[in-house]
Design an enzyme around this catalytic site. Sequence first.
Site, PDB file in Angstrom:
ATOM      1  N   ASN A 182       0.805  -1.205   0.000  1.00  0.00           N
ATOM      2  CA  ASN A 182       0.000   0.000   0.000  1.00  0.00           C
ATOM      3  C   ASN A 182       0.848   1.270   0.000  1.00  0.00           C
ATOM      4  O   ASN A 182       0.323   2.359   0.151  1.00  0.00           O
ATOM      5  CB  ASN A 182      -0.942  -0.012   1.220  1.00  0.00           C
ATOM      6  CG  ASN A 182      -1.931   1.126   1.187  1.00  0.00           C
ATOM      7  OD1 ASN A 182      -2.398   1.517   0.137  1.00  0.00           O
ATOM      8  ND2 ASN A 182      -2.246   1.666   2.348  1.00  0.00           N
TER       9      ASN A 182
ATOM     10  N   TYR B 264       3.088   9.823 -11.653  1.00  0.00           N
ATOM     11  CA  TYR B 264       2.269   8.974 -10.788  1.00  0.00           C
ATOM     12  C   TYR B 264       1.513   7.932 -11.615  1.00  0.00           C
ATOM     13  O   TYR B 264       1.535   6.734 -11.308  1.00  0.00           O
ATOM     14  CB  TYR B 264       1.291   9.832  -9.969  1.00  0.00           C
ATOM     15  CG  TYR B 264       0.409   9.013  -9.067  1.00  0.00           C
ATOM     16  CD1 TYR B 264       0.907   8.473  -7.889  1.00  0.00           C
ATOM     17  CD2 TYR B 264      -0.917   8.761  -9.401  1.00  0.00           C
ATOM     18  CE1 TYR B 264       0.101   7.703  -7.045  1.00  0.00           C
ATOM     19  CE2 TYR B 264      -1.731   8.003  -8.577  1.00  0.00           C
ATOM     20  CZ  TYR B 264      -1.218   7.468  -7.403  1.00  0.00           C
ATOM     21  OH  TYR B 264      -2.014   6.701  -6.594  1.00  0.00           O
ATOM     22  N   GLY B 265       0.842   8.383 -12.666  1.00  0.00           N
ATOM     23  CA  GLY B 265       0.091   7.461 -13.508  1.00  0.00           C
ATOM     24  C   GLY B 265       0.980   6.391 -14.121  1.00  0.00           C
ATOM     25  O   GLY B 265       0.613   5.213 -14.170  1.00  0.00           O
TER      26      GLY B 265
END
Length: 188
Positions: free
Chosen positions: A44, A146-147
């Site tokens: 995570n 980020y993508g």
Amino acid sequence: PLAARGLKVGALAIDLDDLPGIEAAAQELKSKYGERPLDALVNNAGMAFKHAAPEPFAVQARATVAANYTGTAAVCRALLPLVRPGGRVVNVSSRAGDFGKLSPELHAQLTDPHLTLDRLDALMQSFVDAATAGQHEARGWPGTAYGTSKIGMTALTWVLARMYPELTINAICPGWCRTDMAGDRAPR
């Protein structure tokens, strides 16, 4: 609740930038709990630069891929062999990792059913290299560090699922959640 039922439950914090520390954590788990002590692994960790961040895109690409892809891949390399057959692995990805924003060539490479971990590592490094040269979009990558890192996370999940068929390995997108990274305007 699980510990109250007599189950051994714990969390292990790992610094994704500390490759020797990741290996040491795996060895510690093995020495304390045996060959395959894990029932589940949740990856995570994540980071993103704010839209107004002053850092150049090359710096953002390097740091974001290091945290969101490279470090997680290192954790998986070290810890997946410790997950019991029938265990589960959850990688937190994102809809921001939109494969439709890739060039057709990169899309084909990243969704190739024979993609290997080493080849995926090389592709993710090629994004960082292209960003460093200011050529990422010209070379078919999206304009988002980020993508792109989350495209890597999703592709990593597919590769690992093929490598470990005795495990259930999934990527999820929890949506926009209130966190330090996402901010307090998120709906949940």
